[in-house]
Design an enzyme around this catalytic site. Structure first.
Site, PDB file in Angstrom:
ATOM      1  N   MET A  88     -17.898  13.279  19.835  1.00 56.34           N
ATOM      2  CA  MET A  88     -18.323  13.624  18.483  1.00 56.34           C
ATOM      3  C   MET A  88     -18.545  15.117  18.258  1.00 56.34           C
ATOM      4  O   MET A  88     -18.577  15.570  17.118  1.00 56.34           O
ATOM      5  CB  MET A  88     -19.616  12.885  18.132  1.00 56.34           C
ATOM      6  CG  MET A  88     -20.819  13.329  18.935  1.00 56.34           C
ATOM      7  SD  MET A  88     -22.400  12.797  18.223  1.00 56.34           S
ATOM      8  CE  MET A  88     -22.538  13.895  16.829  1.00 56.34           C
ATOM      9  N   TYR A  89     -18.706  15.911  19.307  1.00 55.45           N
ATOM     10  CA  TYR A  89     -19.022  17.328  19.118  1.00 55.45           C
ATOM     11  C   TYR A  89     -17.853  18.046  18.436  1.00 55.45           C
ATOM     12  O   TYR A  89     -16.746  18.101  18.978  1.00 55.45           O
ATOM     13  CB  TYR A  89     -19.339  18.001  20.446  1.00 55.45           C
ATOM     14  CG  TYR A  89     -20.556  17.471  21.161  1.00 55.45           C
ATOM     15  CD1 TYR A  89     -21.541  16.743  20.478  1.00 55.45           C
ATOM     16  CD2 TYR A  89     -20.741  17.691  22.523  1.00 55.45           C
ATOM     17  CE1 TYR A  89     -22.665  16.263  21.134  1.00 55.45           C
ATOM     18  CE2 TYR A  89     -21.858  17.222  23.180  1.00 55.45           C
ATOM     19  CZ  TYR A  89     -22.819  16.498  22.490  1.00 55.45           C
ATOM     20  OH  TYR A  89     -23.926  16.025  23.146  1.00 55.45           O
ATOM     21  N   SER A  90     -18.128  18.584  17.281  1.00 53.07           N
ATOM     22  CA  SER A  90     -17.095  19.228  16.455  1.00 53.07           C
ATOM     23  C   SER A  90     -15.883  18.311  16.286  1.00 53.07           C
ATOM     24  O   SER A  90     -14.741  18.755  16.256  1.00 53.07           O
ATOM     25  CB  SER A  90     -16.672  20.576  17.060  1.00 53.07           C
ATOM     26  OG  SER A  90     -17.765  21.478  17.086  1.00 53.07           O
TER      27      SER A  90
END
Length: 349
Positions: free
Chosen positions: A60-62
């Site tokens: 999910m990060y960026s």
């Protein structure tokens, strides 16, 4: 760098893990304060050159860009087999059905998506980002077992949940001869010590080690009280704040800074050295946005607090509990999960 084994496994990790949530195009999604690729690559290379071999990211990060940046940097700067890549899944990566959670369908899709973004054919440590209340544990755990046996994943890890839930998962894995979790990623620091009641003792008893996220409480334990940064300005209102314990939290932060001045080190070194006193902590996850953040984490490995200093740091702590002995944030999270069927608190790292 002195490497250590993670839990009861044979996996060698540096006792410092670089958290990659801050690596990614901020226009691609959470977080708003992340660094673009060129700046991220400099930090990844700096860490590798100093012997750090452990990097933690998440799908999910960026919206996947963190995995892309990390994978490319590792290919450019080092030998893949020397590096331990940890990533996570559970958060929604798209809209629509089967887009979130830990169902068999979701896991099998997301492991392949992460492998593609990372540009590798295996993930060293695959972690569930949170517990999926809408999917039976058995379905999740058997599928995680299958991705290990398929060669896509080497080891399994978990993240924040109630201790009884983690105990149940470990029991089911043992009962069914499924690959076992070797790590628990949890929120633990000088101003957030609730895991000491149940989760840390459980992990110690089960031979599971913890990877500590937010080891500096979003930086509060690395600077004087009340000083804000670009990150704090963009965080959701009230993030990592607890008004009911603000007075005691300030005393802890003040003690950190006082001891740091007495020992001529940074407050971050003091706060991270305190974590090393607990043997169940394998590595803090350092959200490095500057090379100095990495330097502090490495310096903390050779710094030892006295027992008296540790007592000064711990004495002001106020437990986050209601009248029935239950953590108030945990109660709120459980209530939310009961209503929605799944936690949407993926942004609390």
């Amino acid at each position: 760098m002195q490497y250590v084994k993670l839990g009861r496994s044979g996996l060698d990790i540096s006792p410092v893990c670089i958290g990659c949530m801050g690596f990614g195009n901020p226009e691609r999604g959470h977080p708003a304060w992340s660094l673009p690729e060129d700046e991220s690559r400099l930090l990844i290379r700096y860490a590798i050159e100093r012997g750090i071999n452990f990097f933690d990211t998440a799908n999910m990060y960026s919206t996947g860009n963190s995995e892309e940046i990390l994978g490319k940097a590792i290919r450019d700067f080092t030998n893949r087999d020397a590096i331990v890549i940890a990533t996570k899944l559970a958060a929604g990566m798209r809209n629509g059905p089967n887009a979130v959670g830990l169902s068999r369908k979701a896991i099998l899709a997301e492991v392949d998506n992460s492998l593609q973004r990372l540009g590798t054919d295996y993930i060293d440590l695959y972690q569930i980002h949170r517990r999926d209340q809408a999917t039976p544990w058995e379905e999740t755990l058997e599928t995680l077992h299958d991705v290990v046996k398929a060669g896509k994943v080497r080891y399994l890890g978990a993240s924040s949940m109630m201790a009884w839930e983690f105990s149940k998962a470990l029991h089911l894995q043992e009962k069914n001869n499924w690959v076992r979790f070797i790590s628990m990623q949890d929120n633990y620091n000088l101003v957030a010590r609730e895991e000491e009641r149940e989760m840390l003792p459980l992990c110690a008893d089960e031979g599971v080690q913890t990877l500590v996220y937010s080891p500096l409480s979003r930086g509060r334990l690395a600077r004087p009280w009340g000083v804000n940064t670009r990150r704090t300005a963009t965080e959701p209102a009230g993030a990592e704040q607890n008004e009911a314990t603000a007075e005691s939290d300030k005393k802890i932060v003040d003690a950190v800074n006082t001891i740091a001045n007495e020992r001529n080190v940074t407050p971050a070194v003091i706060s991270l050295a305190w974590l090393r006193r607990h043997p169940v902590v394998a590595a803090p996850i350092i959200g490095a946005l500057k090379v100095s953040h990495i330097d502090d984490a490495i310096s903390a490995l050779s710094f030892t607090l006295t027992d008296d200093e540790a007592k000064r740091l711990e004495a002001p702590y106020t437990p986050r509990f209601d009248g029935q002995g239950v953590s108030t944030p945990a109660l709120l999270r459980k209530a939310m999960e009961a209503v929605t069927g799944f936690s949407d608190s993926f942004l609390d790292q």
